[in-house]
Design an enzyme around this catalytic site. Structure first.
Site, short mmCIF file in Angstrom:
data_model
loop_
_atom_site.label_atom_id
_atom_site.label_comp_id
_atom_site.label_asym_id
_atom_site.label_seq_id
_atom_site.Cartn_x
_atom_site.Cartn_y
_atom_site.Cartn_z
N SER A 1 0.81 -1.23 0.00
CA SER A 1 0.00 0.00 0.00
C SER A 1 0.84 1.27 0.00
CB SER A 1 -0.88 -0.02 1.26
OG SER A 1 -1.29 1.29 1.59
N GLY A 2 0.55 2.15 -0.93
CA GLY A 2 1.23 3.43 -0.96
C GLY A 2 0.94 4.27 0.26
N LEU A 3 -0.32 4.26 0.68
CA LEU A 3 -0.69 5.01 1.89
C LEU A 3 0.07 4.48 3.10
CD1 LEU A 3 -2.41 6.92 3.63
CD2 LEU A 3 -4.19 5.17 3.67
N ASP B 1 0.85 10.81 1.85
CA ASP B 1 0.63 9.96 0.67
C ASP B 1 0.49 10.82 -0.58
OD1 ASP B 1 0.13 7.73 -0.87
OD2 ASP B 1 -2.01 7.66 -0.37
N ASP C 1 1.41 -0.94 -5.01
CA ASP C 1 0.68 0.29 -5.29
C ASP C 1 1.71 1.32 -5.74
OD1 ASP C 1 -0.77 2.63 -5.19
OD2 ASP C 1 -1.25 2.50 -3.06
N ASP D 1 1.16 4.25 -7.31
CA ASP D 1 0.60 5.57 -7.55
C ASP D 1 0.37 5.80 -9.05
OD1 ASP D 1 0.73 5.85 -4.83
OD2 ASP D 1 2.42 7.21 -4.83
N GLU E 1 -2.46 4.21 -11.20
CA GLU E 1 -3.76 4.88 -11.20
C GLU E 1 -3.74 6.07 -12.15
OE1 GLU E 1 -3.43 5.56 -6.97
OE2 GLU E 1 -3.45 7.73 -7.27
N LYS F 1 0.50 12.65 -6.82
CA LYS F 1 -0.89 12.29 -6.52
C LYS F 1 -1.25 12.75 -5.10
CE LYS F 1 -2.05 8.86 -4.43
NZ LYS F 1 -2.00 7.44 -4.09
N ASN G 1 -3.91 11.27 -1.84
CA ASN G 1 -4.71 10.11 -1.44
C ASN G 1 -6.16 10.29 -1.82
OD1 ASN G 1 -6.45 8.54 0.68
ND2 ASN G 1 -4.46 7.52 0.58
N SER G 2 -6.78 9.21 -2.27
CA SER G 2 -8.14 9.28 -2.81
C SER G 2 -9.21 9.48 -1.74
CB SER G 2 -8.44 8.00 -3.58
OG SER G 2 -7.51 7.82 -4.63
N ARG H 1 -5.69 1.13 -12.34
CA ARG H 1 -6.66 1.59 -11.35
C ARG H 1 -7.43 2.78 -11.90
NH1 ARG H 1 -4.91 2.77 -5.10
NH2 ARG H 1 -6.02 4.74 -4.79
N HIS I 1 -12.01 1.84 -8.32
CA HIS I 1 -11.92 2.39 -6.97
C HIS I 1 -13.15 3.24 -6.66
CE1 HIS I 1 -9.84 2.77 -3.32
NE2 HIS I 1 -9.21 3.90 -3.51
#
Lengths: 302, 302, 302, 302
Positions: free
Chosen positions: B43-45, B55, B82, B84, B111, B117, B119-120, B156, B187
């Site tokens: 996980s990137g986060l 992130d 992940d 990004d 993504e 980026k 975080n979503s 993604r 997502h």
């Protein structure tokens, strides 16, 4: 505010018992600070363990420093870094001190074992000690290298770990103090505080004494206080609690094939964002992305 | 045993619902494997959070890969990283794929947002999408670069995150599939599975679909299974449980000025040693340190 | 084409004298390949010197590997990496071999000195040798670790450098060969080839012999050929020629306060672009940046 | 002595024409200092080229900083680092400035192009400019981040490179100056100084102007002096002379199968040792290795 090095020096020289709490990456360091601790122990064991490697210099010293850098960036309290044997000879220690000061680590602790070291608590591991005079040369080199007079060099005496008696421990501590050590860390793997108390009673506060009660965890803290130890290091409990939780969570989610129950037990994603200081970034976006630029940016591609 | 890339490909193409569990460093990856999971979500986060940074590409892509390398070294199950946005344009993606294969990461997920980026899940963060054709060029570049035909490239789709509707999501997924994506990660930040279910019902299994139910955690897993999703990613629960535990432990020890109570709640130091595979080192010492050498080593100095 | 490891193995086992040419970064490695050499010596001295540090393990082993990675990425001929003492004990060597194979370095050479090492040619530097059996454990560990059977482990015998005679050199070489070394590098700092010729005449080709004629540069190559040495390493001439040129150019430009004269003496900026393979990127842009995306990209912002 | 940042600031603000000479690693930086230059240009092109990669952000920003760190460690004169576009948005620039100050780099130069950038001199490469207000946000962020008030932020205007005219260049320079830039670097790829002279005549010294005469190398330096440019950067000649020499040497040695002739043309191994400051280490060994420890060390093993 005082520099981090000055903060650590103050803790070490304080007349009352102070505490350093282990951390092993940026987020654990931040958590330790938020809990109220005034200093961080950058544990070699925990840093290695977090990466999934052993505590015997499997990662390079620059890889260890990369982690120390994240820890330092994420916090405003001082870090005392567990630097094993100094990762080589006096010359390696000189480079190490230079690099530690650049990333604002407040002090380092080196131990009188041989490179590559092995963890002091592994059963049946025979520990070989360094020549105390060669080790003293490392301490002197560290002290001569530091630019900030407040940077601390802690000498960790591994005599008890290696099976030697009190007199050898005292002899070594004396040599290290003379070489310039700012404090002595007297290490023991006994499940009582007997060895460190014996040492303290002979040492008689010639300089600040630091202890690591991992194995003699049942000794009341009042005993350390009464015997005028300077600092107690809680050396790996943050890592151990993280592992405990991660093992439980991984098993739970794997067994249930669901995150629904875990969701109720853990902090929210938004608490991660808070720990990462996401709000500061939003504020900064307002300051540094002009409205027009912001709009164009949103319409654009990489 | 199959290569890690082949293992991940098998999970993605499997007819039944499979799971990837988040990890963010070597030890958490190992824990995920020991819990029985067959694959890891890098996980990137969580990787960013573990370092105490945000992130939004605050650390460099090579710093992220350093962590992926520790995770890969510590485990025998595959890692989907992940990645990004791919950390730049198609050319950066090419270099990234080369480096990921060298450290035996089984696949990457990119993504369709812009570098750097954000975080979503951050509230009120306006997300800007990449041009889908430029993004497709990254996918094609990744597929052309990989040496191992089993390496996976997951695309993604962030349309729902950016506020677009179903048709835009489908349009993008179609373009990415055509460019060579091995799977689509659709997502959503809704607290129900509505969007991903809508997508799946239109997508009709043109290629494997991957979901991340962080926000719609209450949706029963049976729903994902019945709707023939390929993989569900539990994307950050290991990190969140670690933070929860570390916060509690830090507070407890700070409040009590003692580790006695913590000691009863956490795994032992020896469990750390087991996770680090310390026994293997002892065996190796017997194989590679000759008795005479061992003895001399013990008597020597650095 | 054969793997890089297979290429190096072939050079080492070749019946005729082969050559490895020193390089110390990506561009010098590429230049060595373009000149027609079939293999590269990743010189520890040159790599350290290029960074402005000393050849005594001042940089970490991972920093050395970072450079080896650039060198490997830039070339298609094999690299034999000068890995000093292996940067620790047998366990460090195991990790080193794993990491070298990941970046496609074809072999490593380790020497029987102590960590941190010092360069063998520094006047008046007393060199201490490793216990040969402990060193043999490193060789065995390296051979047991390599995944590719063609990866080469070269054992460098420093007996002559440390002032010992022929019999000690032979004794050590025998132990290292028995431990699995693929070749012996017999080192000498004499300005004649006397020592290495004596060694060869006794060694009698029990395994391939490698030499480094830095100090006995006046010995005709035919002598090495006639005496059936396997490989001659030209160990630092690329670095030395670069330094020579950079010193002259820096002085010239500083003195003249102009680059006009230098311009006539040096390769063009376009030759740098050619060495960087810029044309390949232009071709790739056409393949991976769709016309529409390209246009939008040109109109956009970060 | 003044800090490196103060030294660079002084050069930039000096009333007479000053020079920065390109370097790309520790040794070239040291050579530039020894030649008498007062400042170093950490060229993005040369740093990338030295690693064998292209000048389009193929290596990560932390890999670039690793090289800048070696350069800074090896020298006592200031480095102005070519930081391309800042490697992302304003937030990446903030982190970058923090890290540059930690390794004692005196200033950074950022250019108003998009990430990933491409080299300004590549034929037929269409260059896209950043929104000037977004770019100004990066400058402001850099200025607000620096701790040392002497740290310099140079804004590089790429308007001429991208094919725009004088008025756009002036408009951008004005915006960047207002945002806090300490100097403007006006870039041109023409083979005459026409564009930069036109710019200077309109700019009228509103702030220090920096030029890079790579392509207009035939313009006499007196022209720059008379037109009151602040700094001329000789941007890649050290790298180009090194490549020229390495190509010749590699060919010569390959053709002759001998180093005998090269030996006469290049600096000695001992000159490498001098550049590495080996004597300082010998002195330090006397200070930090006690005679007894030294003796034991020599008899010991790793």
């Amino acid at each position: 505010m005082n520099s981090k090095a000055a903060q650590l020096r103050k803790l070490i020289n304080s007349k009352k018992l102070e505490f350093l709490m282990e951390a092993h990456n940026g987020i654990s360091a931040k958590i330790v600070e938020e809990a109220g601790f005034q200093g961080i122990w950058g544990s070699g064991l925990s840093i290695a363990a977090s990466k999934g490697v052993r505590d015997c210099n499997e990662i390079s010293w620059t890889q260890t420093l990369q982690t120390a850098e994240y820890m330092s960036d994420a916090t405003s309290i001082p870090i005392l870094l567990d630097a094993d044997t100094g990762f080589g000879n006096f010359n390696n220690v000189r480079r190490l001190v230079k690099k530690l000061e650049q990333i604002d680590v407040a002090g380092l602790c080196i131990e009188d074992k041989l490179f590559p070291k092995t963890n002091s608590f592994i059963d049946g591991e025979q520990q070989t000690l360094a020549d105390p005079h060669e080790f003293a040369g490392k301490i002197k080199a560290a002290k001569d290298t530091q630019k900030d007079p407040d940077f601390s060099v802690v000498a960790r005496v591994e005599s008890f770990i290696a099976g030697w008696g009190l007199s050898e421990a005292l002899r070594r501590a004396e040599i290290y103090l003379e070489a310039g050590a700012d404090a002595i860390l007297i290490h023991s793997k006994k499940n009582t505080a007997e060895q460190v108390l014996d040492f303290q009673s002979e040492w008689d506060n010639r300089c600040p004494l630091i202890i690591v009660p991992t194995m003699y965890h049942a000794t009341p803290t009042s005993v350390f206080r009464e015997n005028q130890f300077s600092v107690a290091i809680w050396a790996n409990q943050i890592m151990r609690s993280a592992i405990t939780a991660m093992q439980k969570t991984a098993s739970l989610i794997h067994g249930q094939e669901s995150i629904a129950e875990t969701e109720k037990q853990v902090i929210s994603v938004h608490e991660i964002f808070r720990l990462q200081n996401t709000q500061e970034l939003k504020n900064a976006e307002n300051a540094y992305l002009k409205p027009s630029a912001k709009k164009r940016s949103e319409a654009s591609n990489q």
